[in-house]
Design an enzyme around this catalytic site. Structure first.
Site, PDB file in Angstrom:
ATOM      1  N   GLY A 151     127.955  -1.569  53.275  1.00  0.00           N
ATOM      2  CA  GLY A 151     128.942  -2.815  53.269  1.00  0.00           C
ATOM      3  C   GLY A 151     129.410  -2.292  51.743  1.00  0.00           C
ATOM      4  O   GLY A 151     130.388  -2.274  51.407  1.00  0.00           O
ATOM      5  N   ARG A 158     109.896  -6.000  39.184  1.00  0.00           N
ATOM      6  CA  ARG A 158     108.897  -5.865  40.461  1.00  0.00           C
ATOM      7  C   ARG A 158     109.664  -4.977  41.506  1.00  0.00           C
ATOM      8  O   ARG A 158     110.733  -5.454  41.192  1.00  0.00           O
ATOM      9  CB  ARG A 158     108.240  -6.862  40.304  1.00  0.00           C
ATOM     10  CG  ARG A 158     106.812  -6.630  41.357  1.00  0.00           C
ATOM     11  CD  ARG A 158     106.736  -7.666  42.332  1.00  0.00           C
ATOM     12  NE  ARG A 158     106.296  -8.823  41.752  1.00  0.00           N
ATOM     13  CZ  ARG A 158     104.853  -9.293  41.063  1.00  0.00           C
ATOM     14  NH1 ARG A 158     104.257  -8.144  41.343  1.00  0.00           N
ATOM     15  NH2 ARG A 158     104.874 -10.034  40.487  1.00  0.00           N
ATOM     16  N   ILE A 159     109.083  -4.233  41.716  1.00  0.00           N
ATOM     17  CA  ILE A 159     110.060  -2.921  42.341  1.00  0.00           C
ATOM     18  C   ILE A 159     108.526  -3.502  44.052  1.00  0.00           C
ATOM     19  O   ILE A 159     107.515  -3.190  43.836  1.00  0.00           O
ATOM     20  CB  ILE A 159     109.674  -1.556  41.886  1.00  0.00           C
ATOM     21  CG1 ILE A 159     110.089  -1.561  40.981  1.00  0.00           C
ATOM     22  CG2 ILE A 159     109.753  -0.403  43.242  1.00  0.00           C
ATOM     23  CD1 ILE A 159     111.584  -1.487  40.354  1.00  0.00           C
ATOM     24  N   ASN A 193     109.415  -2.052  46.669  1.00  0.00           N
ATOM     25  CA  ASN A 193     109.088  -0.485  47.443  1.00  0.00           C
ATOM     26  C   ASN A 193     109.536   0.625  47.075  1.00  0.00           C
ATOM     27  O   ASN A 193     111.097   0.770  47.021  1.00  0.00           O
ATOM     28  CB  ASN A 193     109.223  -0.827  49.129  1.00  0.00           C
ATOM     29  CG  ASN A 193     109.422   0.031  50.064  1.00  0.00           C
ATOM     30  OD1 ASN A 193     109.283   1.327  49.365  1.00  0.00           O
ATOM     31  ND2 ASN A 193     109.013  -0.274  51.038  1.00  0.00           N
ATOM     32  N   GLN A 241     117.683   3.380  46.657  1.00  0.00           N
ATOM     33  CA  GLN A 241     119.002   3.251  46.332  1.00  0.00           C
ATOM     34  C   GLN A 241     119.081   3.291  45.146  1.00  0.00           C
ATOM     35  O   GLN A 241     120.675   3.357  44.634  1.00  0.00           O
ATOM     36  CB  GLN A 241     118.002   1.447  46.402  1.00  0.00           C
ATOM     37  CG  GLN A 241     117.872   0.506  47.208  1.00  0.00           C
ATOM     38  CD  GLN A 241     119.717  -0.356  47.466  1.00  0.00           C
ATOM     39  OE1 GLN A 241     120.425   0.310  48.375  1.00  0.00           O
ATOM     40  NE2 GLN A 241     119.936  -1.689  47.305  1.00  0.00           N
ATOM     41  N   VAL A 268     118.104  -3.333  42.539  1.00  0.00           N
ATOM     42  CA  VAL A 268     118.502  -1.758  42.210  1.00  0.00           C
ATOM     43  C   VAL A 268     119.686  -1.230  42.730  1.00  0.00           C
ATOM     44  O   VAL A 268     119.984  -0.810  42.578  1.00  0.00           O
ATOM     45  CB  VAL A 268     117.413  -1.689  42.564  1.00  0.00           C
ATOM     46  CG1 VAL A 268     115.720  -1.385  42.009  1.00  0.00           C
ATOM     47  CG2 VAL A 268     116.852  -1.476  43.813  1.00  0.00           C
ATOM     48  N   GLY A 269     120.412  -2.125  43.806  1.00  0.00           N
ATOM     49  CA  GLY A 269     121.826  -1.899  44.305  1.00  0.00           C
ATOM     50  C   GLY A 269     122.441  -1.223  43.814  1.00  0.00           C
ATOM     51  O   GLY A 269     123.032  -0.551  43.998  1.00  0.00           O
ATOM     52  N   GLU A 270     122.860  -1.598  42.416  1.00  0.00           N
ATOM     53  CA  GLU A 270     124.184  -1.021  42.199  1.00  0.00           C
ATOM     54  C   GLU A 270     124.138  -0.848  40.780  1.00  0.00           C
ATOM     55  O   GLU A 270     124.946   0.683  40.612  1.00  0.00           O
ATOM     56  CB  GLU A 270     125.251  -3.003  41.475  1.00  0.00           C
ATOM     57  CG  GLU A 270     125.358  -2.865  43.284  1.00  0.00           C
ATOM     58  CD  GLU A 270     125.599  -4.879  43.494  1.00  0.00           C
ATOM     59  OE1 GLU A 270     127.216  -4.214  42.698  1.00  0.00           O
ATOM     60  OE2 GLU A 270     125.528  -5.641  42.983  1.00  0.00           O
TER      61      GLU A 270
END
Lengths: 347, 748, 171
Positions: free
Chosen positions: B244, B635-636, B638, B645, B710-712
């Site tokens: 996306g 917090r992560i 996974n 990512q 964490v996506g960007e």
């Protein structure tokens, strides 16, 4: 894509007699089908030649030459161990082009007649003398990043995108063609045309002629110990060349007995200059010499737009390719990746 | 109801579970939107404008209709009415778009006609046969000489607001040393591997859509508006998105036309954009020119950071790549200024592209930081540490958490930064390639949006968790299920997760790197609600070992409710439900950040990226040979998926730094490299030696589950790190992205 | 003019009458054979999302006219696993997180299967990266893809060695 008649002849004769103006030969389809999708090509008849018998072998002829059937797939040729050993820079050039998938489909005959990557040629809505004679050249004055810096005309500034054709030109390959008036041979040097006033005439093929084989002369094998293809591009892989060079030397007792080199991506055909090769003959290999020869090969270069830097890059590429060739064909060919990486900068 | 101790995450990082949709994705059974094929389906192709500005004057509809298989051709002159105006902006994410409402051409590749046929082949050829004729006007291209536009920050979306803190003039005046540098970034197009597509079908006045969307429930409102129906009459199925990156939350003209055609023709219609059509109506990252001025005192502390950004927007709508925002939250400058200007050009309207503003802004800022460090003669990491912000610059707010110092330290150690020569052109490898090291700081906001979720404890002791989230590759199917399962006190394999469907509770927008926090927060609350209800039942049940637990509290663990203070008092979910009528226990939850939390703390993810490049000393081909990114993002959930990512973001950084650029013909305004052969993104061979570290960070303020995003952030910092490494290798400072061979040749 | 062709798809003989010579193998699979696992990314041979095996060689289905395939054997992502048992490449893609959105994944996996059987990359990561460069991944899962192909290459080589050993033992 326009509607078209599809036929799949079973013999060469049948194929040749099926041809009519506006027809196209279909080999691997990697270029033709693509251009039919953009609308840059719209053949009324598609003649599938992939089942023609006897055109898919690699053979050694009694005179010492090597004959490659036109339908041999690019990857098959490049990975043929005997062929790659005899003509390492041809294998290296093939494997530096396109992707594994495309090389599995594309035929060697088709490779020689692939069309330019000029964006204006590919776009049927742009004027293009090569695609639609007389409409003008939209590339001139446009985005010229990928365009020619030598041998271009005010009608067309496109380049030939083939990697394969570059070492073939350097090695004096011969193209065997069949047509309505029989079989004939065309020297690689004469196969691709510079645009001049007739950019639509891209090759020496007459209407209805079909490539049936490519032959490498016996003498071409003499360069096997010192042959390289170097391609500079904007990704490490799967990108067309900004500049490339096939370089081969025959070195005897530390002296260059014979030299061949051709540049790719700078013109509408692989660019070879006899005088530049002659400068190398009877000289010991060396950086300065290679640079002078490269300079000579590009003596007539001129930017066709905002691409003067390509002249400099081509000169550097040829200089390096000659140095790599002088250093010797690597034990494992093709070297990988076929970018400048994995290679010493100072060979 | 007794007090229930809300389930908390026991350790900071969750389990590195593999993707729950993995088998579907590796076997080809994951159904993407265009994989659907209802009975009697028609295929649609839109005819793109081949000029950038003017009017369509003629279309050969006869030729198109005469082509075998063509069913309908819609043009500006025969297009049936829509209930909503494509040029209105009636809701938050509404952009103006072209749905044949007029004959005007506003940019190349906008739709000028729409062809529907029995087969894809016929529709494609029908569109080609239209051969549009135009009355063209000169195209407006590039940052220079076109109509300026000053964004005022008064629209809800896409218009940044100038920001000034402290005395900027005094900051400039107080500088012992100063940098004044201008950087340019190119137009980037999202180009998800799955192009925009949909299958639309009308049934009794209700609309069913298979469509990839980053906002499953929200986008119903858009379609409802354009077709004059209630959002509840629209069903959206979006189980998987083939990427996306910001482009799939916004309606566009061709999609609206496909829905319209399905209604008119009474048959389902499939539309899939061709790759070249992805360079037009689906948004892009505008080009920028950014001037950055930095002043430092004798200790290399910043007296001022002054960041001006000029960006392209379209001639008819406003979205300004907010590049100068990148300088607001990061360095402790005495005075700080971000200023925005725009210029109108004949392109589609830009929109959010992965790390909007941060990617381009960070590219310039981190390059400028390197240049300033070079001038000051100090190590670039040292320079950043000297200007480390302990509180948010400008506002003085404390950070909700900020483990950036640890990111710098861990990343530098892992990379081996120590001993890096300050001067360029000092390192070579054994092959004679020039070697350079560079670094950059990464920063990204930690927003949270609104979402709802439902969590159900079923009589068999398993759980069902539901929210209409969007998985575009970030791993929502897995990470959200982990959060939901944890909240229910169930192992992951005893929980069914339903998502990606508009009948489910609104999972919010997958954007802004806030989806896990938002949808996850809602799931966390819903799970807690279900457990609390179950605990209430158990506490009131005389047959339960937990009878009367009342204020002592219980926790949910592995399908059991367990008394917090006495492990031996426990009752299984299934038993509690069985003894109490056998009905499922349904919990609901919402997530949104309370405004007072947002007012109290500055919330960001942070990171430090270190890059090594090798550059051929004569040919100037560049290869990024190593990158280490160390990130602190709360917090992560996974680690396996989070690292993927982050790494993907870093590779977008490589792409931004070295590859991506839409090339415009300045005469026609058309993009000449609108395909994957010309518009380069990295290939596999471009990616080697990448490492991601996540740094422990507890954040008690950001949201109840302590998750940032964490996506960007992976792009931020990476672009500058690569540019700085190229300078360090070659001594050539290129201030234009992407950096090309010819730029380095020019510096040779 | 229609064209009758027979081909084998995932081991199953299929007779197809094409009413249109323009149909590519990709669109034949997706739109006319209910095999949408093979994906369309660029439709021009520039991204590899449509990679399938034709006669055990990896090619771009988007540039292959279906009408040319009379007698061909086609393997798609749907035909790779054996029942519920994943092909080693499929399993390795999950283990190494060799995908994110999953859209390019069928093409990546088919390309990897082709690459491994070509045998030129071996377990050299640089050659695997080069050999997989015809498959774009916009999520940029390249690290995991390379690890997965490397791992699958080794697993398949070990399996071959083991089965050779079994044959020797039983001989």
């Amino acid at each position: 894509m326009n509607l078209f008649d599809y036929i799949r002849p079973a013999s060469l004769d049948e194929a040749l007699s099926a041809w009519e103006p506006g027809a196209a030969w279909l080999g691997g389809g990697t270029n033709l089908v693509d251009l039919m999708k953009t609308g840059a090509m719209a053949p009324g008849k598609v003649i599938d030649v992939t089942r023609l018998p006897g055109l898919d072998g690699i053979e050694s002829l009694p005179d010492g030459s090597t004959r490659i059937g036109a339908l041999v797939r690019n990857s098959t040729l490049a990975h043929d161990p005997d062929f790659a050993a005899d003509f390492p820079m041809v294998a290296e050039a093939i494997l530096s082009g396109a992707s594994g998938q495309l090389r599995n489909a594309a035929t060697v005959g088709g490779n020689l007649v692939q069309r330019t990557r000029c964006a204006y040629f590919q776009d049927p809505w742009s004027p293009c003398n090569r695609r639609d004679p007389g409409t003008g050249c939209a590339a001139i004055g446009g985005e010229t990043h990928n365009h020619a810096v030598i041998g271009w005309s005010d009608r067309c500034i496109a380049t030939n995108p083939s990697d394969f054709a570059v070492p073939l030109a350097a090695l004096d390959a011969v193209v065997e063609v069949a047509g309505p008036s029989g079989q004939r041979e065309i020297a690689m040097a004469a196969f691709h045309h510079l645009p001049g006033d007739t950019p639509e005439t891209e090759t020496a093929l007459a209407p209805g002629e079909l490539i049936v084989a490519i032959r490498l002369p016996a003498g071409a094998r003499a360069f096997r110990a010192n042959s390289r293809y170097l391609k500079v591009r904007e990704r490490t892989s799967f990108a067309f060349a900004l500049a490339s060079c096939a370089a081969s030397l025959r070195i005897e007792d530390g002296t260059i007995a014979e030299a061949r080199f051709a540049l790719g991506a700078v013109a509408a055909k692989p660019w070879r200059v006899a005088e530049a090769e002659a400068m190398l003959t009877a000289q010991p290999p060396g950086a300065a010499l290679f640079s002078q020869a490269a300079e000579r090969a590009l003596q007539d270069a001129a930017p066709s737009g905002e691409n003067a830097w390509k002249i400099d890059l081509a000169r550097r590429t040829a200089t390096r390719a000659l140095a790599l060739a002088a250093a010797g064909t690597p034990a494992r060919m093709p070297a990988l990746p076929a970018s400048t990486f994995g290679e010493p900068a100072h060979a | 109801m007794p007090d229930v101790i809300m389930p908390r995450f026991g350790s900071n990082s969750g389990q590195p579970t593999t993707r729950r949709d993995g088998i579907a994705k590796v076997t080809g059974t994951a159904t993407f939107a265009a994989d659907n094929q209802p009975d009697r389906m028609l295929h649609a192709v839109y005819a793109p404008a081949t000029i950038a500005r003017g009017r369509v004057t003629a279309l050969d509809t006869e030729a198109a209709l005469a082509h075998p298989g063509v069913v309908a051709v819609y043009t500006p002159w025969n297009r049936p009415p829509l209930a909503g105006d494509p040029d209105a902006k009636p809701f938050m994410f509404a952009f103006r778009f072209e749905a044949l409402q007029s004959d005007e051409v506003r940019y190349s590749n906008q739709p000028v006609a729409f062809v529907v046929a029995e087969s894809l082949e016929a529709a494609t050829e029908g569109a080609r046969l239209l051969k549009p004729q135009y009355e063209a006007q000169p195209a407006r291209v590039g940052l220079d000489g076109n109509e300026p536009f000053k964004p005022k920050g008064d629209a809800p979306f896409g218009l940044p607001r100038d920001f000034e803190h402290g005395d900027v003039a005094a900051g400039h005046a107080a500088a012992d040393q100063a940098l004044d540098a201008t950087y340019e970034t190119a137009e980037n197009y999202h180009n998800a591997m799955e192009s925009h597509c949909l299958v639309a079908e009308w049934k009794d006045g209700k609309l069913e859509l298979d469509i990839p969307t980053q906002a499953v429930v929200l986008t119903r409102g858009a379609y409802a508006y354009y077709f004059g129906i209630a959002p509840g009459d629209i069903t959206i199925r979006s189980p998987y998105l083939g990427g996306g990156f910001g482009s799939k939350a916004i309606a566009n003209g061709p999609q609206i036309l496909a829905i319209m055609a399905a209604r008119e023709l009474g048959r389902p219609v499939k539309l899939m954009f061709r790759r070249d059509q992805m360079f037009g109506p689906t948004g892009h990252r505008g080009a920028t020119r950014q001037r950055i001025r930095i002043g430092i005192d004798g200790d290399a502390r910043m007296t001022v950071l002054d960041h001006e950004s000029l960006a392209t927007t379209s001639s008819f709508d406003d979205f300004i790549e907010p590049a100068a925002y990148a300088s607001q939250g990061l360095y402790n400058a005495g005075a700080l200024r971000s200023a925005f200007e725009a210029v109108r050009v004949d392109t589609g309207t830009p929109g959010p592209v992965r790390a909007p503003g941060e990617a381009s802004g960070s590219a310039a800022l981190e390059s400028a930081m390197d240049e300033m460090a070079e001038k000051a003669g100090i190590d670039p990491l040292d320079f950043r540490l000297r200007n480390y912000a302990e509180t948010e610059p400008g506002t003085g707010k404390p950070y909700s958490s900020k483990a950036l110092r640890e990111c710098y330290a861990e990343g530098a150690k892992r990379f081996g930064w120590e001993g890096r020569p300050l001067e360029p052109r000092r390192m070579q490898d054994a092959d004679g390639k020039l070697v350079g090291w560079g670094m950059g700081t990464a920063l990204f906001g930690a927003p949270m949006f609104a979402a709802e979720a439902r969590a159900t404890l079923l009589p068999d002791g398993t759980g069902l968790i539901e929210t209409a989230a969007a998985d575009m590759g970030q791993g929502a199917w897995t990470a959200l299920a982990q959060i939901g399962a944890y909240a229910l006190g169930l192992p992951l394999d005893r929980v069914e997760f339903r998502s990606g469907h508009s009948d489910l509770p609104d999972g919010g927008v997958a954007g802004g790197s806030g989806h896990t926090a938002t949808a996850g927060g809602a799931l966390h609350a819903a799970g807690g609600d279900a457990v609390a209800k179950l605990a209430g039942i158990a506490s009131a049940d005389p047959d339960s070992p937990l009878f009367g637990t009342g204020n002592t509290g219980v926790v949910a663990r592995d399908g059991w409710l367990v008394a917090e203070e006495d492990d031996s008092r426990r009752d299984s979910f299934a038993d509690i439900i069985a003894r109490n009528g056998g009905a499922a226990v349904v919990g609901t939850g919402k997530a949104a950040r309370p405004p007072e939390d947002a007012a109290r703390h500055a919330m960001y993810s942070h990171g430090a990226v270190f890059a090594e490049v090798k550059v051929d000393p004569e040919l100037f081909q560049v290869r990024v040979t190593r990158m280490v990114g160390a990130f602190a993002a709360g917090r992560i959930i996974n680690p396996r998926l989070a690292e993927s990512q982050l790494m993907g973001g870093m590779i977008w950084g490589i792409s931004f730094a070295l590859h991506e650029e839409a090339l415009f013909d300045k005469r026609t305004g058309r993009i000449v490299n609108g395909d994957f052969a010309g518009y380069h993104i990295p290939v596999n061979a471009d990616v080697t030696g990448l490492e991601v570290l996540t740094v422990h960070e507890d954040d008690p303020y950001v949201n109840p589950i302590g998750v940032k995003g964490v996506g960007e952030i992976g792009i931020s910092g990476s672009v500058g790190a690569i540019a700085n490494a190229i300078w360090h290798a070659t001594g050539t400072r290129v201030r234009r992205f992407p950096i090309r061979i010819e730029d380095l040749l020019a510096g040779a | 003019m229609s064209h009758a062709i027979s081909l084998t798809v995932n081991g199953e003989a299929r007779a197809v009458t094409l009413d249109d010579p323009r149909v590519t193998l990709l669109d034949l699979l997706r739109e006319r054979m209910a095999l949408p696992g093979t994906k369309k990314g660029c439709d021009r041979g520039q991204c590899g999302a449509c990679t399938v095996l034709i006669d055990n060689r990896r090619v771009n289905a988007c540039l292959t006219l279906a009408v040319t395939l009379d007698g061909a054997e086609v393997t798609t992502i749907e035909g790779l696993a054996t029942g519920d048992t994943l092909h080693p490449v499929q399993a390795a893609f999950i283990d190494h997180d060799g995908f994110q959105c999953g859209y390019c994944t069928p093409g990546q996996i088919m390309s990897a299967v082709g690459l491994i059987s070509e045998g030129h990359a071996g377990d050299d990561p640089e050659r695997i990266r080069e050999g997989m460069s015809g498959n774009l991944c916009r999520c940029a899962a390249y690290h995991g893809i390379t690890e997965a192909v490397l791992d699958a290459t080794r697993r398949m080589a070990d399996a071959d060695t083991a089965s050779d050993a079994d044959e020797r033992a039983s001989a």
